[in-house]
Each structure stands twice: as structure tokens, then as C-alpha cells.
Design a protein around this motif. Structure first.
Motif, short mmCIF file in Angstrom:
data_model
loop_
_atom_site.label_atom_id
_atom_site.label_comp_id
_atom_site.label_asym_id
_atom_site.label_seq_id
_atom_site.Cartn_x
_atom_site.Cartn_y
_atom_site.Cartn_z
N LEU A 52 0.82 -1.20 0.00
CA LEU A 52 0.00 0.00 0.00
C LEU A 52 0.86 1.26 0.00
O LEU A 52 0.51 2.27 -0.61
CB LEU A 52 -0.93 0.01 1.22
N VAL A 53 1.99 1.19 0.68
CA VAL A 53 2.89 2.34 0.74
C VAL A 53 3.62 2.53 -0.58
O VAL A 53 3.75 3.65 -1.10
CB VAL A 53 3.90 2.19 1.90
N ASP A 54 4.14 1.44 -1.14
CA ASP A 54 4.87 1.51 -2.42
C ASP A 54 4.71 0.19 -3.15
O ASP A 54 5.43 -0.77 -2.88
CB ASP A 54 6.35 1.80 -2.17
N PRO A 55 3.76 0.12 -4.12
CA PRO A 55 3.51 -1.12 -4.85
C PRO A 55 4.74 -1.63 -5.60
O PRO A 55 4.82 -2.82 -5.92
CB PRO A 55 2.39 -0.74 -5.82
N GLY A 56 5.69 -0.76 -5.87
CA GLY A 56 6.86 -1.17 -6.65
C GLY A 56 8.07 -1.54 -5.83
O GLY A 56 9.11 -1.95 -6.38
N ASP A 57 7.98 -1.39 -4.51
CA ASP A 57 9.14 -1.66 -3.65
C ASP A 57 8.69 -2.31 -2.35
O ASP A 57 8.29 -1.63 -1.41
CB ASP A 57 9.90 -0.37 -3.36
N ALA A 58 8.78 -3.63 -2.28
CA ALA A 58 8.33 -4.37 -1.10
C ALA A 58 9.20 -4.09 0.11
O ALA A 58 8.79 -4.34 1.25
CB ALA A 58 8.32 -5.88 -1.39
N SER A 59 10.41 -3.57 -0.13
CA SER A 59 11.34 -3.35 0.99
C SER A 59 11.19 -1.97 1.62
O SER A 59 11.97 -1.61 2.50
CB SER A 59 12.79 -3.53 0.50
N VAL A 60 10.19 -1.20 1.19
CA VAL A 60 10.06 0.18 1.64
C VAL A 60 9.89 0.30 3.16
O VAL A 60 10.29 1.29 3.77
CB VAL A 60 8.88 0.88 0.92
N LEU A 61 9.35 -0.74 3.79
CA LEU A 61 9.14 -0.72 5.23
C LEU A 61 10.06 -1.68 5.98
O LEU A 61 9.82 -2.02 7.14
CB LEU A 61 7.68 -1.03 5.58
N ASP A 62 11.11 -2.11 5.32
CA ASP A 62 12.06 -3.04 5.93
C ASP A 62 12.57 -2.50 7.27
O ASP A 62 13.11 -1.39 7.33
CB ASP A 62 13.24 -3.28 4.99
N GLY A 63 12.34 -3.26 8.34
CA GLY A 63 12.82 -2.85 9.65
C GLY A 63 11.78 -2.19 10.53
O GLY A 63 12.01 -1.98 11.72
N MET A 64 10.61 -1.82 9.97
CA MET A 64 9.56 -1.24 10.80
C MET A 64 9.10 -2.27 11.83
O MET A 64 8.94 -3.45 11.52
CB MET A 64 8.38 -0.80 9.93
N ARG A 65 8.89 -1.81 13.06
CA ARG A 65 8.53 -2.71 14.14
C ARG A 65 7.25 -2.24 14.84
O ARG A 65 6.78 -1.12 14.61
CB ARG A 65 9.67 -2.80 15.17
N GLY A 66 6.71 -3.09 15.68
CA GLY A 66 5.51 -2.71 16.41
C GLY A 66 5.04 -3.81 17.34
O GLY A 66 5.73 -4.82 17.54
N THR A 67 3.84 -3.63 17.89
CA THR A 67 3.25 -4.60 18.81
C THR A 67 1.80 -4.85 18.44
O THR A 67 1.16 -4.04 17.78
CB THR A 67 3.31 -4.09 20.26
N ALA A 68 1.29 -5.98 18.88
CA ALA A 68 -0.11 -6.33 18.67
C ALA A 68 -0.47 -7.46 19.61
O ALA A 68 0.38 -8.30 19.95
CB ALA A 68 -0.35 -6.77 17.22
N PRO A 69 -1.74 -7.52 20.07
CA PRO A 69 -2.16 -8.67 20.87
C PRO A 69 -1.90 -9.95 20.12
O PRO A 69 -2.11 -10.04 18.91
CB PRO A 69 -3.66 -8.42 21.06
N GLY A 70 -1.41 -10.96 20.83
CA GLY A 70 -1.08 -12.23 20.18
C GLY A 70 -1.40 -13.41 21.07
O GLY A 70 -2.08 -13.29 22.09
N SER A 71 -0.89 -14.55 20.68
CA SER A 71 -1.11 -15.78 21.44
C SER A 71 0.09 -16.06 22.33
O SER A 71 1.21 -15.62 22.04
CB SER A 71 -1.30 -16.96 20.47
N PRO A 72 -0.13 -16.79 23.42
CA PRO A 72 0.98 -17.07 24.33
C PRO A 72 1.99 -18.02 23.70
O PRO A 72 1.62 -18.90 22.91
CB PRO A 72 0.29 -17.73 25.53
N PRO A 73 3.27 -17.87 24.03
CA PRO A 73 4.27 -18.81 23.55
C PRO A 73 4.07 -20.16 24.21
O PRO A 73 3.65 -20.25 25.36
CB PRO A 73 5.60 -18.17 23.97
N SER A 74 4.35 -21.23 23.48
CA SER A 74 4.06 -22.57 23.98
C SER A 74 4.89 -22.94 25.20
O SER A 74 4.52 -23.83 25.96
CB SER A 74 4.29 -23.60 22.87
N ASP A 75 6.02 -22.25 25.42
CA ASP A 75 6.85 -22.60 26.57
C ASP A 75 6.34 -21.95 27.86
O ASP A 75 6.85 -22.23 28.95
CB ASP A 75 8.31 -22.21 26.34
N GLU A 76 5.32 -21.07 27.77
CA GLU A 76 4.79 -20.42 28.96
C GLU A 76 3.44 -20.99 29.37
O GLU A 76 3.12 -21.07 30.54
CB GLU A 76 4.67 -18.91 28.74
N VAL A 77 2.62 -21.34 28.42
CA VAL A 77 1.33 -21.96 28.73
C VAL A 77 1.11 -23.10 27.75
O VAL A 77 1.86 -23.26 26.79
CB VAL A 77 0.16 -20.94 28.59
#
Length: 452
Positions: A304-329
Motif C-alpha cells: 500500500l505504501v509503495d507497490p513497486g518496492d516491497a522493501s520500503v518498510l524493511d525494519g519497521m517494528r511494532g506490537t499487537a495482541p497475540g497468542s501465548p508462547p508454547s513454553d509459557e502456557v
């Protein structure tokens, strides 16, 4: 599950035992009318006027089936959060299929009605009214906090239970919805500290934050700023914007002049337009650390940001609700099963939607009722610790049929807790830390637990 209402549930146990027996035989008893009766009904139908037939069908569809658990969903089939729709919708359908394959609820198969929130409060409200008029007992959704706020009062006032898999706005925790509002997604008061820790942990100390001017954006903004300041960071700029604006150049100019060492976007799909402007002004992930949250996390974002360059957001990070890791539950294996059965790569809020549906069905058994107000009284008990652990509707229902207390080990790791106003929500949450690679793919690099 607490065995506090055992005598009242005796009838439900007997019904479930019959269902389990029927499933074991692989047969279902179906009452078929005699040939003469069938012919008589057909003759009567032929004599009726077409418009009268249509009127009867409409009335029956609006009434719903009494004694049957009628579910509906209001999720983004279109609009700015359409990318969140498929994982949740398919999870709801998958859960309903599993419930019905196990014999349904209280001896009847669960029905499911669909509805689009469309990123439009008017449409979401109209969809909710339609589902209520159809006779649904519970609704899964909406995805967006703002969309739920457009109809939650009307839905709960009608005695219909609501369970959202992705409402993270702080607003819901202490609002009064007669004990009929639940969510399996944790509040953003828990996500803010994880996002702040990710930013500071990467060596940034003076971020600029841009957030939508709505309950979701401002709620997560406040929680993140508070956590950043608690960790010793300063705030270069705190910018709230109108998501319906034609462009966001002014906001990006503010960031450019703020002296920020990083940028945080709390947005929905308008984040792609903001990122385009940032890249043009030398503020893309290649120039400065950029972070996002759940509202912008998508494998389609880079395109969406750049249809011609898939690497335009390379390295962007963030957070989101997810599932627990299997080693914890205990790992329920849901995400792998979901991807295998649906073919979808995006799984955001999929476990939470599966849990909403499954918990509602199990609560109906405990309540010995398909009425929303009755189901609501047992929602907390489904995940309450102390019973024999089970990871699926089938397992839990069989334990209940055997007279055992059970604890549903949810796919998302959620344990519902009651709020001061009677709502139900997690008091802890697991959050994935994600990063976009040079192909535009979002990858989970860590999972962090956050508690009150």
C-alpha cells in the motif's frame, strides 16, 4: 468452572449426554412427515399468494429459533479494517463448525448470521439492529472500538450478549452494559507498556507519536506516552489527527521539525498514506526507527505504501495482541490448525475470535439457556481456574457431561475476569513484537506478557 449451579444444570447434562451418544452412533434422528402430510402442505402453499409467503418468511427469519443458540458477527468485510476481517470471520465459522460437529448446544445446532461493520458507525449500527431483530442471542464483534461504541448500548439493552475479539479501547472496562459486554482482547492499557518497552529497548529516547482522534487512538496514545515517560523517555511530539483528512502532510511536517529520534504510528489503514509522506520526506524506516501497533499490522502494508518496492518498510517494528508462547502456557495448536484449514496467512485476532465463540457456547451449557442474559452469568466461569483443563469445545463439553468441573484453556491464553461494572475482559495479555522484512512480510520476533 464453579459447580455452584449443579442442580439447575441437571437437565442440561441429560441433554448433552443424549447429544454425545448420538454423535457416537454417527446418526441423528430426523422426524420426517408422512407423504400425505407433505402433499397437503404443498397444496396449501400453492394456494397462498406470493407476497404473503414472502411476508411469513421474513417474519420467521426475524424471530430466530427459540431454544437454539443463534450467533451473529459484526466484523469488517469491507472498509479500513477489512484486513482484520478474514482471520476473525473464519475463526468464528471454524468454531461454529466444531461446535455443531460435536452435537451443537443444548441439543441443537448453532446458527450463524453475518454482518459487516464496514468502518462506518451508521452501517455497523444498522447491522446490529438487523441481527437483534433476527433474534440472535450473542454477537461476536465489532473489530474496531469505535464501531462497537456505535451499537453496544442498543445491543446490550436488548438483552443480547456481545463479545469482541479485538476491541482494545480503554473505554469498555468500566462502562455499564448490564454485564453483557465481554472481550477476549486485552485493553490497550496493557499494550502501551509493551510498545514503550520495545521503543526504548531499541535505544530510542525521544519519539514522536501520531494517533487517530478516536477512542482507540487516543487511548493507546495515552497508555504509551505514560509508559515511555515512566521509562525515562521524553516526547518530541504528541500529534492527534483526523483519520478522515485528505492528507497528512502537516502532521508529517510536525514530526520532521520535532527533532524526534523515532516515530510511532497509532493508526488504521490511513497509516499507509502517512508512511508514504514520511518516506518522501526522508522519515521512512530506512532513515529513522518507525513503530506501529495492531491497527496497522498487515502483510499488505508495504504494498500500500509503495507497490513497486516491497522493501520500503524493511525494519519497521511494532506490537499487537497475540497468542501465548508454547513454553509459557499449554499450546493449543490453534494457529497451525487455523492456517491449515483456512489457508490464511494473517492470523491477527484469530485466536481471540475463536475464543469468543467457544466461550459463549460453553457458557450456554453452564447456564442451561441460550438467552444472552443467562449466558453472560457464566462467561467468567468458563475460563476460571480449578477445573480439569480442556482445549476445545468437544473436550470441555464431554467433561461437563461427565459431571466434572472444567477450565477452558483458550487459544489466545485469555482468562476472563470481571470488571467493577460486570463486564468481562482479560486482566493480562500476551503481545507479539513484530517486524516487517524486505519482502513486506510481518514476522513475530518476540512475545511479551503484560499484566495490570
Amino acid at each position: 468452572m464453579k459447580r455452584s449451579l449443579w442442580l439447575r444444570r441437571t437437565a442440561a447434562l441429560l441433554a448433552l449426554a443424549m447429544v454425545v451418544a448420538a454423535c457416537g452412533n454417527g446418526e441423528e434422528a430426523v422426524d420426517e412427515p408422512e407423504d400425505d402430510e407433505t402433499e397437503e402442505v404443498e397444496e396449501e402453499d400453492d394456494d397462498e399468494e406470493v407476497d404473503e409467503t414472502e411476508e411469513v418468511e421474513e417474519e420467521e427469519g426475524a424471530a430466530g429459533e427459540e431454544g437454539v443458540l443463534n450467533l451473529g458477527y459484526i466484523l469488517p468485510e469491507s472498509g479500513p479494517l477489512a484486513f482484520l476481517g478474514p482471520p476473525q470471520i473464519e475463526s468464528v465459522r471454524l468454531a461454529v463448525d466444531e461446535i455443531n460437529a460435536a452435537g451443537g448446544v443444548l441439543g441443537s445446532e448453532v446458527t450463524l448470521s453475518s454482518g459487516d461493520e464496514a468502518g462506518d458507525a451508521t452501517i455497523a449500527s444498522e447491522t446490529a439492529n438487523r441481527l437483534v431483530n433476527e433474534g440472535v442471542n450473542a454477537i461476536v464483534g465489532a473489530a474496531a472500538t469505535g464501531m462497537s461504541l456505535s451499537f453496544v448500548d442498543a445491543v446490550t439493552s436488548a438483552g443480547v450478549l456481545q463479545c469482541s475479539a479485538s476491541n482494545t479501547g480503554l473505554t469498555f472496562t468500566n462502562a455499564d452494559y448490564d454485564g453483557l459486554y465481554f472481550r477476549t482482547a486485552p485493553s490497550d492499557i496493557l499494550q502501551g507498556p509493551v510498545l514503550a518497552e520495545t521503543i526504548v529497548g531499541d535505544g530510542n529516547s525521544n519519539p514522536a507519536l501520531l494517533a487517530r482522534a478516536d477512542d482507540y487512538g487516543q487511548g493507546l496514545l495515552g497508555a504509551t506516552v505514560e509508559a515511555l515517560e515512566a521509562q525515562g523517555a521524553s516526547i518530541a511530539a504528541e500529534i492527534v489527527f483526523d483519520p478522515e483528512a485528505a492528507n497528512f502532510d502537516a502532521e508529517v511536517n510536525q514530526v520532521a521539525g520535532s527533532g524526534a529520534d523515532s516515530v510511532v504510528l497509532i493508526t488504521f489503514d490511513e497509516g499507509a498514506q502517512i508512511l508514504q509522506s514520511m518516506v518522501e520526506q526522508g522519515l521512512g524506516p530506512a532513515d529513522i526507527p518507525v513503530y506501529g501497533a495492531d491497527g496497522i499490522r498487515s502483510n499488505e502494508l508495504a504494498e500500500l505504501v509503495d507497490p513497486g518496492d516491497a522493501s520500503v518498510l524493511d525494519g519497521m517494528r511494532g506490537t499487537a495482541p497475540g497468542s501465548p508462547p508454547s513454553d509459557e502456557v499449554e499450546d493449543t495448536g490453534y494457529l497451525q490448525r487455523f492456517q491449515e484449514e483456512t489457508g490464511l496467512d494473517d492470523t491477527q485476532f484469530a485466536p481471540e475470535a475463536y475464543d469468543c465463540t467457544t466461550i459463549i457456547a460453553l457458557a450456554a451449557w453452564l447456564a442451561d439457556s441460550t438467552e444472552g442474559v443467562d449466558i453472560a452469568t457464566e462467561m467468567i466461569n468458563v475460563t476460571a481456574p480449578g477445573g480439569t483443563e480442556c482445549t476445545s469445545y468437544t473436550e470441555c463439553a464431554e467433561l461437563f457431561a461427565d459431571g466434572e468441573d472444567f477450565t477452558y484453556m483458550s487459544a489466545s491464553g485469555v482468562v476472563l475476569a470481571e470488571t467493577d461494572t460486570g463486564n468481562g475482559e482479560p486482566n493480562a495479555g500476551f503481545y507479539e513484537v513484530w517486524e516487517i522484512d524486505d519482502t513486506g512480510t510481518v514476522n513475530t520476533v518476540d512475545v511479551v506478557e503484560s499484566t495490570f
